[in-house]
Each structure stands twice: as structure tokens, then as C-alpha cells.
Design an enzyme around this catalytic site. Structure first.
Site, short mmCIF file in Angstrom:
data_model
loop_
_atom_site.label_atom_id
_atom_site.label_comp_id
_atom_site.label_asym_id
_atom_site.label_seq_id
_atom_site.Cartn_x
_atom_site.Cartn_y
_atom_site.Cartn_z
CD GLU A 58 -1.75 -2.41 1.32
OE1 GLU A 58 -0.61 -2.67 1.75
OE2 GLU A 58 -2.60 -3.29 1.07
CG HIS A 125 -11.57 -7.33 6.18
ND1 HIS A 125 -10.82 -7.97 7.14
CD2 HIS A 125 -10.98 -7.65 5.00
CE1 HIS A 125 -9.85 -8.66 6.57
NE2 HIS A 125 -9.92 -8.48 5.27
#
Ligand SMILES: Cc1ncc(C[n+]2csc(CCOP(=O)(O)OP(=O)(O)O)c2C)c(N)n1
Ligand SMILES: [Mg+2]
Lengths: 322, 344
Positions: A58, A125
Site C-alpha cells: 500500500e 475489514h
């Protein structure tokens, strides 16, 4: 024919790829696979070389997008889940966010964050990270709740010259639908919208919580309580005038967000109303957030963790009794 | 693969190694001179914030900087003054930025080594070590997407910065994308005060090249000749499509981490070892030995560098500081999206 919020995101990207050769999409599993949520389904085939699988990096995904935008590209970075953008945090806030002020050169980057909770998604999540990024200068934070906004705001994010965190709510992906995409693209970043006029109390909210707010308003209507619902749509910049105009009509403010309570969008909304519209208030402004714990896995715990139509109804009743 | 090439084979070198060497040496002189000046200003209390010097690392930095052409991309790090000058950063930039002048590229908004000119492809560093690795990789990917060819990018890192996740992610990505990147890792044995033994456990950082799948070189960072040969080779390889080139240079930081630090923790034996040599003295001895210049001539070059720094400084000192009342306190290019809350 109907189109979902998720399909609107895909269609906006397809349109941007079609209309501007400098647009490309970069993220994990977004090529042949079409993305973890299928937001880039078939795009790699339709636009060869422009929808690229990235390593699970990322930091490097965002860093490379900064470099590419310096060389004239308009990258769209897809985080697989907003939660994983924590690993790219430094590049987002310190590199991208600071770039324009430091150097005078702007970075047209769109970072898509699949944001917010879903039943069973658990602590890593489900996060809503709009408040976190809103804290840093140099970033625009969008939080669409409808098909039209998902489509228009994403196209606007890509067209803007600044880095945009586009927070797409996962709960809405396949649950929110419209007859069709907007016929004409309209740019309205920074503008909130009144989704339901009312005269008794202002609910300020955004993203998936909008639907809880609207459901609560319908419920309260049965008791003769008339709620006005404001959808922020873009949380940074924050549309203070629209909020103040609404509070001027109702005299009461409840801010509702799925994000954590300490600081954040609700706190900012209340601070602004308290300082600019104190005289408009007939009761102390209130807020509803999710609880100050990680987001629980079990669907029952998850439902009890975040604001719901029922918790909004309860809070409104308390406020109006005050 | 591990590339242990030592022999010069680049075009640049065949075209006149003497000229190249002398030009690099003069950039090193100018770099040392301006940094000594900046340090003096810092000790005199004329500079706010930190003061980071590239003393002892000029040969490594200049060797890469001088191999780059206009159109190439350079993302320098803290100890890259010599490379910046060789790549084309005006001498004004270091002085204006250290002194926080409004006329400088960062307009008083950022200082010291955190400066650059993105449009001229000298990318301004952020402090966060490793962040430039993916930055430059993305820029190189973009140029390839746009159909350009023949360009390279160069950036650098220290032994300490090479431990960051950002560096790893960036270099891995660069290798996956096979971009024309030259990554110089300067192992000066310390990261601030932390020695190599507390930084990494591998035998030699160059061994990591194999792990990344890139071409790697070891280089004596105190020897300008070797630096030029290897940098030239690596830049040519990158330009010709051989992917990422990782140069691991050895030398010693001839200062503290920054001017507030006297480096008391440094192993004195290191300074007496071959890599503790001052690359500038080594280069000067080589110039004289080769008969390319005599001591008198070198002294004259030194005087010229001093005069250039003094003249530049005199002008810069007369230039205005940023005016807080006139400052544009906005962080967005999209003027219509500036929150009126922050307008004043
Ligand atoms: C991510 C990050 N952590 C900490 C720092 C603070 N810091 C600046 S330079 C430095 C030491 C760097 O050492 P090295 O990479 O070996 O480079 P050198 O200073 O030796 O040239 C540290 C710890 C930083 N800039 N970035
Ligand atoms: Mg070091």
C-alpha cells in the site's frame, strides 16, 4: 434496468479511462480478477495496460501514484479495503497531502477506499477512515451514499487536481440501486444535500448512515416528529452553510456517523454549529457514533456497535423532550 | 544477479574520463564549500532547524548526479548536495532553502534538504525515509505508459533508511516493473547514532540485490574514479533496459548526523580505515597525481568555489523572508474547494 452503487463506481472508472488517456487504475487483484468487490470487472480487458495489478504494497501503491501524477498521469488507486490504507498512511498524508503547499505542484490522485462495515467483516475489514484522513491538510474526502453521487463524485475526484480519498461504503455496494446512471455528469464536491426536509430536528449524516437516518425519520413521522436529513456527501471540505441553514429552521442538531466517537466528522459538525450557530440551537447538539471499540465480527454485535435507525429514534426522542 | 564489474565500459567514460573526473571533482569542491558555509551559518545561529551535510559522501552522490541527463529524474536524499549540483540544481536553492527565503523553491514552507523542483524533475524529499523509492518508480512507470523511452531515474538511501518497509515495498515494485532506476545505498556504517550491527543482520547490503532480483554493485565511496565507473555503468545499464541497478557504496559520514551532533559515538578506528578517507582529498590527490592539475590550480578552483558561494550568499541574504501576513494558507490547488472556515 437498474444499476447498483458498485456498478456506478465501475462505470465512472470506465468512462474516465475512455475519456482521458492519462487515467489508469492501480491496485491488488484489480486486473483479470476485477477487484475483490468487482469494482473493476472487465476493465483490464477493455483498457489493456491501464488497469494494473499491484504487489501487496500500500505504501508503494500510493508512492508510485504520486510519482506518476508528477509525470502527468491521473492515477486511481484501489485499496482492497480502507483498513489496509493504514499501510499507505504515510504516503497519503505526509507525501501526497503536503505536496501542493510545499512545492506548488498539485497531485491529481484518486484513492478509492472500500470503507465502512458489513456483517461478519470484523475489526480489520470494516473501518470508516474518513475522519482520520480529514484531519490532514491537502486532502479532499468524499463519502457518497447514492448511485448518482457514487458516479458523479468519482468522476469529479478523478478530474480534480488534488488528492481525493473517495470513501465508498461497502454496505451500499449492492444494496443501493437506481434506475439508471445520471444522464448528465454534475460536479458538486463540497456541497451537502437535504435528503428530507423537516422542521423539528436536523440530522446531519453521510454514507450508509444516511439510510438509518431516513428510516428513523420515517419512524418518527408516525409520532408527529418532522426530521430534516442532511447528507454531507463530501466531509472535507465540509458544507457548513447548508448545515447552519437547516439548524436555523429546526433549532436541534443530531450528527450521525459510523466512525469512532473521539474527534471526527460528528465532532467537527457540532463544533461548527456551536461556534457559528449557537444562537440557533434550542437544545445541546448531540452525536451518535459507533462505540469506542474495534468493530466486532458477529453480526449481532456489529449491529449493536454502530448507530442504527432505532438508536437514532431513541436519541431524537430524548433530545426533543429536553 | 550480482554484478561485480569494475572495468569502465561506458560511452561517457570513453568520451573523456579526464574531463568527466575534473568536472565531478569541481562539483564536489563546490558542494563541500557551500555545505561548510551552511554549517558556519548554522553554528552562528543564522539557520532555523537542522543542518544536514553530505561531507564525505560527495563522490558517491556526484557520480550518479553527473551521469544523469536533462529529462532524467533525480530524487535526492539528505547527503546528495554534490549530486544535486551536478544534475543542475542551482546553487541558490540550498542557500535560499536553508535561510527560508521566499525566493527559494520551497518559499519558506519547507527547509534545508527538503527541497526540489518537481517540474525540473528534482523531486523534493519528504523526511520519511524510503518514501522516494516508490515515488520515482511511479514516475518512471508513468513515462513508460506515455510511450517515452531513453530516460532513467536515480535516488538514494542510507544503511538505516534501507530498513524501512517503504524502501522494501518501493524497491520490490521497481524490480517487478523493471523500471530504469538507479538506487544508491550509501552504507556509512551509522544511521544517526545506530551502527550497522543494530540495523541489519545480513553480511552485506549488496546481497539484497539478489533477493530483489536486481543488478547489484559494491563500490568504494571514497574513490571518485571507482564511483564514476560504476555509476556510469549502472546508469547506462538502466537506460538500456536492464532494469533496476542497486549500488551499495561504502564510506563514512565526515560529520555528525546533523550539525547539532558531534558524532561522539562513532568508532574512531573507522575513520582511520580505508573507507574513512575523505573522498575530496582522495580525488584531489588523484587529479594531481595524474598531472591533470597542480596544487596551485586546485587552490584556485577552491577559491573560485568560495567566491561563487559568497556572491550567491550575499544576494540571497538580501532577499525577503516570507511574510506571514501575505502567506497563502491553503493546501489545495482546487481553489473552489477551500473551506471558507479556513479562508482567513
Ligand atoms: C521513517 C523515518 N524514521 C526516522 C527518521 C529520522 N531520521 C532521519 S535521518 C535518520 C538516520 C538515517 O540513517 P541512514 O539511512 O543510514 O542515512 P545517513 O544519515 O547515514 O546518511 C533518522 C533516524 C526519518 N527521517 N524517517
Ligand atoms: Mg547511514
Amino acid at each position: 434496468m437498474s444499476i447498483t452503487y458498485l456498478e456506478a463506481i465501475r462505470e465512472a472508472q470506465a468512462r474516465a479511462l475512455r475519456e482521458n488517456p492519462n487515467v489508469y487504475i492501480y491496485g491488488q487483484d484489480i486486473g483479470a480478477y476485477g477487484g475483490a468487490f468487482k469494482a473493476t470487472k472487465n476493465l483490464a480487458k477493455e483498457f489493456p495496460g491501464r488497469v494494473l495489478d499491484s504487489p501487496i504494497s500500500e505504501d508503494a501503491m500510493v508512492g508510485s501514484a504520486i510519482g506518476a501524477s508528477l509525470e502527468g498521469m491521473r492515477p486511481i488507486v484501489e485499496m482492497q479495503f480502507a483498513d489496509f490504507s493504514a499501510n499507505g498512511f504515510n504516503q497519503i498524508v505526509n507525501h501526497a497531502g503536503a505536496y501542493f503547499y510545499r512545492s506548488g505542484v498539485s497531485l491529481p490522485i484518486t484513492i478509492r477506499l472500500p470503507n465502512g462495515g458489513n456483517p461478519g467483516a470484523g475489526p480489520f475489514h470494516s473501518q470508516s477512515l474518513e475522519s482520520l484522513y480529514a484531519h490532514f491538510p491537502g486532502l479532499i474526502i468524499m463519502t457518497p451514499a447514492t448511485v448518482d453521487d457514487a458516479y458523479n463524485l468519482l468522476l469529479e475526484a478523478i478530474a480534480l487536481d488534488d488528492p481525493v480519498l473517495y470513501c465508498e461504503h461497502k454496505y451500499l455496494y449492492n444494496r443501493v440501486k437506481a434506475e439508471r446512471l445520471p444522464e448528465e455528469v454534475s460536479f458538486s464536491a463540497g456541497k451537502a444535500l437535504c435528503r428530507r426536509p423537516g422542521k423539528d430536528l436536523t440530522l446531519v449524516t453521510y454514507a450508509a448512515a444516511l439510510y438509518d437516518a431516513l428510516a428513523a425519520a420515517t419512524e418518527l413521522e408516525k409520532e408527529g416528529i418532522d426530521i430534516e436529513v442532511i447528507d454531507l456527501r463530501t466531509v472535507k471540505p465540509l458544507d457548513t452553510p447548508t448545515i447552519l441553514q437547516s439548524v436555523a429552521r429546526t433549532g436541534h442538531l443530531l450528527a450521525v456517523s459510523e466512525g469512532w466517537p473521539w474527534g471526527g466528522i460528528n465532532a467537527e459538525v457540532i463544533a461548527r454549529v456551536a461556534s457559528k450557530g449557537f444562537h440557533l440551537l434550542d437544545s445541546p447538539p448531540e452525536r451518535l457514533n459507533c462505540r469506542d471499540t474495534p468493530i466486532p465480527f458477529h453480526p449481532d454485535l456489529w449491529l449493536a456497535h454502530k448507530p442504527s435507525a432505532a438508536s437514532i429514534v431513541k436519541k431524537v426522542r430524548q433530545m426533543l423532550e429536553w | 544477479m550480482l554484478n561485480t564489474l569494475r572495468e569502465p565500459e561506458s560511452e561517457t567514460i570513453h568520451l573523456g574520463f579526464k574531463e568527466l573526473y575534473l568536472s565531478a571533482f569541481k562539483w564536489m569542491l563546490l558542494s563541500r564549500t557551500v555545505e561548510d558555509k551552511v554549517a558556519a551559518l548554522w553554528h552562528a545561529g543564522k539557520i532555523a532547524g537542522g543542518c544536514y551535510l553530505g561531507k564525505g559522501q560527495e563522490a558517491v552522490s556526484v557520480a550518479v548526479g553527473i551521469m544523469l541527463r536533462p529529462g532524467d529524474i533525480f530524487a535526492p536524499l539528505i547527503r546528495d548536495q554534490a549530486g544535486r549540483l551536478a544534475f543542475g540544481e542551482p546553487l541558490f536553492d540550498i542557500l535560499r532553502t536553508y535561510l527560508g527565503k521566499k525566493t527559494g523553491p520551497m518559499r519558506g514552507r519547507d527547509g534545508n534538504v527538503h527541497r526540489g523542483r518537481p517540474k525540473e524533475r528534482i523531486y523534493p524529499m519528504v523526511s520519511h525515509l524510503g518514501a522516494a523509492t516508490s515515488l520515482i518508480t511511479g514516475a518512471l512507470m508513468a513515462r513508460r505508459m506515455r510511450g517515452e523511452t531513453g530516460f532513467v531515474g536515480a535516488t538514494s538511501i542510507g544503511d538505516g533508511g534501507s530498513s524501512t518497509g517503504s524502501f522494501h515495498e518501493g524497491l520490490n515494485l521497481a524490480a517487478v516493473e523493471r523500471v530504469p532506476l538507479v538506487m544508491t545505498v550509501t552504507n556509512n556504517r551509522y544511521a544517526y547514532s545506530t551502527p550497522n550491527s543494530r540495523q541489519f543482520a545480513c553480511h552485506d547490503l549488496v546481497d539484497r540485490a539478489i533477493g530483489y532480483g536486481v543488478e547489484g554493485y559494491s563500490m568504494d565511496g571514497t574513490d571518485l574514479k571507482e564511483c564514476l565507473e560504476i555509476a556510469s555503468h549502472a546508469v547506462d545499464r538502466a537506460r538500456s533496459g536492464f532494469g533496476v541497478q542497486m549500488i551499495v557504496a561504502s564510506c563514512v559520514r565526515l560529520s555528525g548526523h546533523a550539525e547539532h551532533d558531534d558524532g561522539f559515538y562513532m568508532d574512531k578506528a573507522l575513520l582511520d580505515s580505508p573507507i574513512g578517507r575523505d573522498c575530496l582529498s582522495v580525488a584531489q590527490a588523484h587529479v594531481v597525481e595524474q598531472g591533470w592539475a597542480d596544487e596551485v590550480m586546485v587552490r584556485e578552483w577552491r577559491q573560485q568555489a568560495k567566491a561563487q558561494v559568497e556572491d550567491t550568499l550575499q544576494q540571497v541574504q538580501r532577499e525577503p523572508a516570507p511574510d506571514p501576513a501575505e502567506e497563502d494558507w491553503h493546501s489545495l490547488a482546487s481553489a473552489h474547494l477551500i473551506d471558507p472556515e479556513y479562508a482567513e
